[in-house]
Design a protein around this motif. Structure first.
Motif, PDB file in Angstrom:
ATOM      1  N   TRP A 180      54.522  64.557  76.598  1.00 41.13           N
ATOM      2  CA  TRP A 180      55.029  63.276  77.089  1.00 41.13           C
ATOM      3  C   TRP A 180      55.075  63.249  78.613  1.00 41.13           C
ATOM      4  O   TRP A 180      55.123  62.179  79.226  1.00 41.13           O
ATOM      5  N   LEU A 181      54.998  64.421  79.221  1.00 39.86           N
ATOM      6  CA  LEU A 181      54.949  64.498  80.679  1.00 39.86           C
ATOM      7  C   LEU A 181      53.537  64.324  81.231  1.00 39.86           C
ATOM      8  O   LEU A 181      53.362  64.065  82.417  1.00 39.86           O
TER       9      LEU A 181
ATOM     10  N   GLN B 244      53.198  59.196  78.176  1.00 40.13           N
ATOM     11  CA  GLN B 244      54.202  58.156  78.381  1.00 40.13           C
ATOM     12  C   GLN B 244      53.885  56.910  77.555  1.00 40.13           C
ATOM     13  O   GLN B 244      54.782  56.272  76.999  1.00 40.13           O
TER      14      GLN B 244
ATOM     15  N   GLU C 279      54.931  57.464  73.972  1.00 44.44           N
ATOM     16  CA  GLU C 279      56.378  57.381  73.799  1.00 44.44           C
ATOM     17  C   GLU C 279      56.886  55.950  73.926  1.00 44.44           C
ATOM     18  O   GLU C 279      57.784  55.522  73.204  1.00 44.44           O
ATOM     19  N   LEU C 280      56.286  55.177  74.831  1.00 44.27           N
ATOM     20  CA  LEU C 280      56.671  53.769  74.955  1.00 44.27           C
ATOM     21  C   LEU C 280      56.243  52.987  73.718  1.00 44.27           C
ATOM     22  O   LEU C 280      56.932  52.050  73.298  1.00 44.27           O
TER      23      LEU C 280
ATOM     24  N   SER D 123      62.292  57.523  71.676  1.00 39.95           N
ATOM     25  CA  SER D 123      61.279  58.101  72.568  1.00 39.95           C
ATOM     26  C   SER D 123      61.802  59.400  73.166  1.00 39.95           C
ATOM     27  O   SER D 123      62.997  59.692  73.133  1.00 39.95           O
TER      28      SER D 123
ATOM     29  N   LEU E  91      59.844  57.029  81.660  1.00 36.57           N
ATOM     30  CA  LEU E  91      58.458  57.036  81.194  1.00 36.57           C
ATOM     31  C   LEU E  91      57.591  56.136  82.068  1.00 36.57           C
ATOM     32  O   LEU E  91      56.475  56.515  82.441  1.00 36.57           O
TER      33      LEU E  91
ATOM     34  N   LEU F 105      56.961  57.868  85.410  1.00 37.18           N
ATOM     35  CA  LEU F 105      55.955  58.923  85.297  1.00 37.18           C
ATOM     36  C   LEU F 105      54.551  58.339  85.168  1.00 37.18           C
ATOM     37  O   LEU F 105      53.581  58.881  85.722  1.00 37.18           O
ATOM     38  N   MET F 106      54.448  57.226  84.453  1.00 41.85           N
ATOM     39  CA  MET F 106      53.148  56.585  84.300  1.00 41.85           C
ATOM     40  C   MET F 106      52.612  56.137  85.660  1.00 41.85           C
ATOM     41  O   MET F 106      51.433  56.345  85.981  1.00 41.85           O
TER      42      MET F 106
ATOM     43  N   TRP G  72      51.388  59.115  87.660  1.00 47.52           N
ATOM     44  CA  TRP G  72      50.065  59.583  87.269  1.00 47.52           C
ATOM     45  C   TRP G  72      48.972  58.651  87.790  1.00 47.52           C
ATOM     46  O   TRP G  72      47.871  59.108  88.151  1.00 47.52           O
TER      47      TRP G  72
END
Length: 251
Positions: free
Chosen positions: A191-192, A197, A200-201, A210, A217, A220-221, A224
């Motif tokens: 999930w990282l 992400q 999980e969303l 999640s 999340l 983090l998205m 990235w």
């Protein structure tokens, strides 16, 4: 960017989209995406291991991850490697078209084509309209790391054979979130990672718990996207320097 640059990007983007419609490799990858979607749809309908809400989340994750890797990155990584090998970018540079304009057009064309294929997959998978719309909205930030990575590798590849090696991390980014549905241990780590992400969303949108709060999340998205954007920027600098050297030698 001036009007001339925008005109170049628009013309190149139209050409890339028309080439994608005629490109047999792209069409085969669209067909492969549809076939895999049918397989996964069958599994979710007939399977008994899915928790309530998990099956639609799995299908949403497939839509979000498959199309960018199967279609979008063919239009960046593979096509750019082929065009580079044929000397097309040197010809364009001699005509006053920059490599940055080529890259921007490729990214935009891949984004449009990927969204179109994702819409098709949502229909084929029978996703409810509400979830399909949410999947398409979520797919835009979710696909950007994959498309940007494909663009970066396309800029770095100097011939088609190299694209096969560069395709490995793209494939992992697309498939690992799906595999994480089958492995709790992998899910705790992935999930990282890129794509994790979005998976999980998708779970959260389908009423499941999640791995982290949605705000984290989303953050983090975005991180990235920035990281892969920086990677593509550095790849462009390297490729532009090589192209300039080739142009100087040709003159």
């Amino acid at each position: 960017m001036d009007q001339r640059g925008r005109s170049h990007i628009a013309a190149l983007m139209r050409r890339d989209l028309m080439d994608a419609v005629r490109n047999r490799t792209v069409l085969v990858m669209v067909a492969a995406s549809a076939a895999l979607g049918w397989v996964f749809r069958t599994i979710t309908v007939q399977g008994v291991r899915f928790e309530p809400g998990e099956a639609p989340a799995f299908l949403m994750t497939f839509v979000i991850g498959c199309a960018p890797a199967f279609v979008g990155c063919v239009m960046t990584l593979y096509v750019m490697a082929e065009e580079r090998e044929r000397g097309m970018y040197l010809t364009l540079a001699e005509a006053g078209v920059s490599l940055a304009e080529v890259a921007a057009a490729k990214l935009l064309a891949a984004l449009v084509a990927t969204l179109a294929v994702e819409g098709l997959l949502c229909v084929l998978l029978g996703l409810p309209v509400g979830l399909a719309v949410q999947a398409l909205f979520l797919s835009v930030p979710a696909m950007l790391p994959v498309l940007l990575a494909g663009l970066a590798f396309g800029l770095l590849a100097t011939e088609q054979m190299a694209s096969s090696v560069f395709a490995v991390p793209i494939t992992l980014m697309a498939t690992m979130p799906l595999i994480a549905f089958l492995s709790a241990g992998l899910r705790q780590v992935w999930w990282l990672m890129p794509g994790g992400q979005a998976a999980e969303l998708a779970r959260a949108l389908c009423g499941m718990e999640s791995a982290a709060p949605p705000a984290l999340l989303a953050g983090l998205m975005v991180a990235w996207v920035i990281a892969c954007g920086a990677f593509s920027f550095l790849a462009h600098r390297s490729a532009a320097a090589r192209l300039k050297a080739e142009l100087d030698r040709a003159r």
